[in-house]
Design a protein around this motif. Structure first.
Motif, PDB file in Angstrom:
ATOM      1  N   LYS A  33      12.654   0.309  -1.650  1.00  0.00           N
ATOM      2  CA  LYS A  33      11.619   0.174  -2.731  1.00  0.00           C
ATOM      3  C   LYS A  33      11.886  -0.975  -3.556  1.00  0.00           C
ATOM      4  O   LYS A  33      13.102  -0.958  -4.095  1.00  0.00           O
ATOM      5  CB  LYS A  33      11.539   1.531  -3.298  1.00  0.00           C
ATOM      6  CG  LYS A  33      10.052   1.329  -4.311  1.00  0.00           C
ATOM      7  CD  LYS A  33       9.963   2.488  -5.326  1.00  0.00           C
ATOM      8  CE  LYS A  33       8.733   2.716  -6.074  1.00  0.00           C
ATOM      9  NZ  LYS A  33       8.578   3.684  -6.923  1.00  0.00           N
ATOM     10  N   SER A  79      -1.987  -0.801   6.553  1.00  0.00           N
ATOM     11  CA  SER A  79      -3.089  -1.733   6.274  1.00  0.00           C
ATOM     12  C   SER A  79      -3.595  -2.382   7.522  1.00  0.00           C
ATOM     13  O   SER A  79      -4.859  -2.478   7.994  1.00  0.00           O
ATOM     14  CB  SER A  79      -2.836  -2.771   5.112  1.00  0.00           C
ATOM     15  OG  SER A  79      -2.604  -1.942   4.194  1.00  0.00           O
ATOM     16  N   SER A 128      11.041  -4.698   1.660  1.00  0.00           N
ATOM     17  CA  SER A 128      11.432  -3.346   1.596  1.00  0.00           C
ATOM     18  C   SER A 128      10.574  -2.300   2.431  1.00  0.00           C
ATOM     19  O   SER A 128       9.531  -2.704   2.869  1.00  0.00           O
ATOM     20  CB  SER A 128      11.259  -2.788  -0.009  1.00  0.00           C
ATOM     21  OG  SER A 128       9.758  -2.631  -0.369  1.00  0.00           O
ATOM     22  N   SER A 184       4.871   7.057   1.432  1.00  0.00           N
ATOM     23  CA  SER A 184       4.620   6.724   0.098  1.00  0.00           C
ATOM     24  C   SER A 184       4.898   7.718  -1.129  1.00  0.00           C
ATOM     25  O   SER A 184       4.923   7.429  -2.243  1.00  0.00           O
ATOM     26  CB  SER A 184       2.942   6.481   0.088  1.00  0.00           C
ATOM     27  OG  SER A 184       2.218   7.670   0.326  1.00  0.00           O
ATOM     28  N   GLU A 230      11.463  -4.496  -3.038  1.00  0.00           N
ATOM     29  CA  GLU A 230      11.637  -6.130  -2.425  1.00  0.00           C
ATOM     30  C   GLU A 230      10.451  -6.345  -1.560  1.00  0.00           C
ATOM     31  O   GLU A 230       9.731  -5.453  -0.924  1.00  0.00           O
ATOM     32  CB  GLU A 230      12.728  -6.234  -1.681  1.00  0.00           C
ATOM     33  CG  GLU A 230      14.069  -6.108  -2.622  1.00  0.00           C
ATOM     34  CD  GLU A 230      15.434  -6.343  -1.751  1.00  0.00           C
ATOM     35  OE1 GLU A 230      15.217  -6.727  -0.404  1.00  0.00           O
ATOM     36  OE2 GLU A 230      16.499  -6.684  -2.408  1.00  0.00           O
ATOM     37  N   GLU A 231      10.052  -7.595  -1.325  1.00  0.00           N
ATOM     38  CA  GLU A 231       8.788  -7.837  -0.630  1.00  0.00           C
ATOM     39  C   GLU A 231       9.143  -7.330   0.979  1.00  0.00           C
ATOM     40  O   GLU A 231       8.123  -6.893   1.914  1.00  0.00           O
ATOM     41  CB  GLU A 231       8.594  -9.296  -0.402  1.00  0.00           C
ATOM     42  CG  GLU A 231       7.418  -9.705   0.420  1.00  0.00           C
ATOM     43  CD  GLU A 231       7.463 -11.299   0.484  1.00  0.00           C
ATOM     44  OE1 GLU A 231       6.544 -11.734   1.317  1.00  0.00           O
ATOM     45  OE2 GLU A 231       7.878 -11.893  -0.686  1.00  0.00           O
ATOM     46  N   TYR A 240       2.518   6.946   6.802  1.00  0.00           N
ATOM     47  CA  TYR A 240       2.512   6.148   5.754  1.00  0.00           C
ATOM     48  C   TYR A 240       2.459   7.071   4.511  1.00  0.00           C
ATOM     49  O   TYR A 240       3.218   6.742   3.474  1.00  0.00           O
ATOM     50  CB  TYR A 240       1.625   5.181   5.471  1.00  0.00           C
ATOM     51  CG  TYR A 240       1.560   4.565   4.305  1.00  0.00           C
ATOM     52  CD1 TYR A 240       2.568   3.253   4.122  1.00  0.00           C
ATOM     53  CD2 TYR A 240       0.607   4.760   3.294  1.00  0.00           C
ATOM     54  CE1 TYR A 240       2.720   2.978   2.909  1.00  0.00           C
ATOM     55  CE2 TYR A 240       0.802   4.114   2.117  1.00  0.00           C
ATOM     56  CZ  TYR A 240       1.760   3.084   1.644  1.00  0.00           C
ATOM     57  OH  TYR A 240       2.031   2.625   0.531  1.00  0.00           O
ATOM     58  N   TYR A 283       3.538  -0.192   4.053  1.00  0.00           N
ATOM     59  CA  TYR A 283       2.114  -0.253   3.582  1.00  0.00           C
ATOM     60  C   TYR A 283       1.555  -1.461   4.595  1.00  0.00           C
ATOM     61  O   TYR A 283       0.136  -1.008   4.713  1.00  0.00           O
ATOM     62  CB  TYR A 283       2.278  -0.700   2.116  1.00  0.00           C
ATOM     63  CG  TYR A 283       0.651  -0.997   1.442  1.00  0.00           C
ATOM     64  CD1 TYR A 283      -0.147  -0.137   1.269  1.00  0.00           C
ATOM     65  CD2 TYR A 283       0.508  -2.258   1.276  1.00  0.00           C
ATOM     66  CE1 TYR A 283      -1.243  -0.287   0.580  1.00  0.00           C
ATOM     67  CE2 TYR A 283      -0.502  -2.710   0.800  1.00  0.00           C
ATOM     68  CZ  TYR A 283      -1.631  -1.732   0.585  1.00  0.00           C
ATOM     69  OH  TYR A 283      -2.836  -2.096   0.130  1.00  0.00           O
ATOM     70  N   VAL A 284       2.175  -2.436   4.752  1.00  0.00           N
ATOM     71  CA  VAL A 284       1.300  -3.589   5.259  1.00  0.00           C
ATOM     72  C   VAL A 284       1.101  -3.076   6.762  1.00  0.00           C
ATOM     73  O   VAL A 284       0.023  -3.506   7.290  1.00  0.00           O
ATOM     74  CB  VAL A 284       2.299  -4.787   5.351  1.00  0.00           C
ATOM     75  CG1 VAL A 284       1.659  -5.712   6.263  1.00  0.00           C
ATOM     76  CG2 VAL A 284       2.726  -5.430   4.160  1.00  0.00           C
ATOM     77  N   LYS A 299       9.190   0.457   1.893  1.00  0.00           N
ATOM     78  CA  LYS A 299       7.957   1.141   1.638  1.00  0.00           C
ATOM     79  C   LYS A 299       6.995  -0.186   1.667  1.00  0.00           C
ATOM     80  O   LYS A 299       5.754   0.114   1.847  1.00  0.00           O
ATOM     81  CB  LYS A 299       8.020   1.440   0.135  1.00  0.00           C
ATOM     82  CG  LYS A 299       8.954   2.865   0.033  1.00  0.00           C
ATOM     83  CD  LYS A 299       8.754   3.581  -1.271  1.00  0.00           C
ATOM     84  CE  LYS A 299       7.671   4.506  -1.296  1.00  0.00           C
ATOM     85  NZ  LYS A 299       7.407   5.738  -2.172  1.00  0.00           N
ATOM     86  N   HIS A 300       7.111  -1.151   1.081  1.00  0.00           N
ATOM     87  CA  HIS A 300       6.222  -2.411   1.358  1.00  0.00           C
ATOM     88  C   HIS A 300       5.819  -2.801   2.643  1.00  0.00           C
ATOM     89  O   HIS A 300       4.715  -2.828   3.070  1.00  0.00           O
ATOM     90  CB  HIS A 300       6.700  -3.608   0.609  1.00  0.00           C
ATOM     91  CG  HIS A 300       5.740  -4.972   0.884  1.00  0.00           C
ATOM     92  ND1 HIS A 300       4.733  -4.954   0.053  1.00  0.00           N
ATOM     93  CD2 HIS A 300       5.819  -5.901   1.379  1.00  0.00           C
ATOM     94  CE1 HIS A 300       3.936  -6.023   0.091  1.00  0.00           C
ATOM     95  NE2 HIS A 300       4.680  -6.622   1.422  1.00  0.00           N
ATOM     96  N   VAL A 301       6.671  -2.688   3.459  1.00  0.00           N
ATOM     97  CA  VAL A 301       6.554  -2.935   4.979  1.00  0.00           C
ATOM     98  C   VAL A 301       5.636  -2.002   5.696  1.00  0.00           C
ATOM     99  O   VAL A 301       4.713  -2.177   6.431  1.00  0.00           O
ATOM    100  CB  VAL A 301       7.872  -3.278   5.509  1.00  0.00           C
ATOM    101  CG1 VAL A 301       7.521  -3.332   7.439  1.00  0.00           C
ATOM    102  CG2 VAL A 301       8.519  -4.547   5.337  1.00  0.00           C
TER     103      VAL A 301
END
Length: 231
Positions: A66, A81, A71, A105, A68-69, A101, A77-78, A73-75
């Motif tokens: 959690k 989406s 990271s 989250s 970093e771009e 997800y 989320y992408v 959690k970010h990946v």
């Protein structure tokens, strides 16, 4: 513990400056107590070094999960989406990805516990480890869905190889932390054992000082007071 060790230093100073005191054995000698203090200090320094290493590596892993771009959690989320855009809601697929997800989250990676003297340290450590395992297991599930679904694999901004590399990095950091934690426990136990020897030495010194100096001697009374603080 540091205050107790300071008291041990006072015991050593008293018997080194008291000319009438003579040891009965190595255990009641100033040399042995000094050796034990030195051994404790070495282990204390090693423990501090290993705990610092554990915290540093744990924070690297936390940023990987959690912050970093790239990271986890970010990946995740992408990917969620992307799945929503690439699939009709009625086929249930995007909902499956959303459910995976959702489990990611709501789980936050925790900061590493490091105070081994806390009564619930091992429980805190288990909770810490579980927070990352839940995240990683669900992320692996998500990566597996990307790898087995042609449509999602085709529109995902991340290749399967990139996602698997992220998983491998997380696994490697988790294994490294586990090794460091075991080292912490070993050094911590060694330090405790040395302090037990220090206590035995202080006890032997008190007994010997009573015999040599007498129970009414000021040095003996001070030694007894220090012994109670150490024990």
């Amino acid at each position: 513990m540091r205050r107790r060790l300071h008291k041990v230093g006072s015991v050593l100073e008293l018997i080194e400056t008291e000319n009438e005191y003579t040891p009965a054995s190595a255990l009641s000698s100033a040399d042995e107590l000094r050796r034990l203090i030195d051994a404790y200090e070495v282990l204390d320094g090693e423990l501090a070094r290993v705990i610092t290493q554990y915290i540093d590596v744990s924070l690297v892993r936390k940023r990987l999960f959690k912050g970093e771009e790239m990271s986890i959690k970010h990946v995740a989320y992408v990917i969620k989406s992307t799945a929503a855009k690439g699939r009709a809601a009625k086929d249930g697929y995007s909902k499956e990805v959303k459910d995976i997800y959702a489990a990611i989250s709501v789980q936050n990676p925790l900061a590493p516990p490091f105070d081994l003297a806390r009564p619930h340290f091992e429980k805190d450590l288990d909770t810490f480890n579980l927070s990352y395992q839940v995240l990683l297991d669900n992320f692996k599930h998500l990566v597996a869905r990307v790898g087995t679904d042609d449509e999602l694999g085709g529109i995902s901004p991340y290749s399967v190889a990139t996602l698997r590399a992220l998983v491998a990095q997380a696994d490697n950091l988790t294994r490294e932390i586990a090794v460091i934690v075991q080292k912490i426990f070993v050094v911590y136990e060694e330090r405790l054992l040395v302090f037990e020897e220090i206590k035995e030495s202080c006890h032997a010194i008190c007994k010997r000082s009573r015999f040599v100096l007498g129970s009414h001697h000021a040095v003996y009374k001070e030694l007894i007071s220090l012994k109670h603080a150490i024990m």
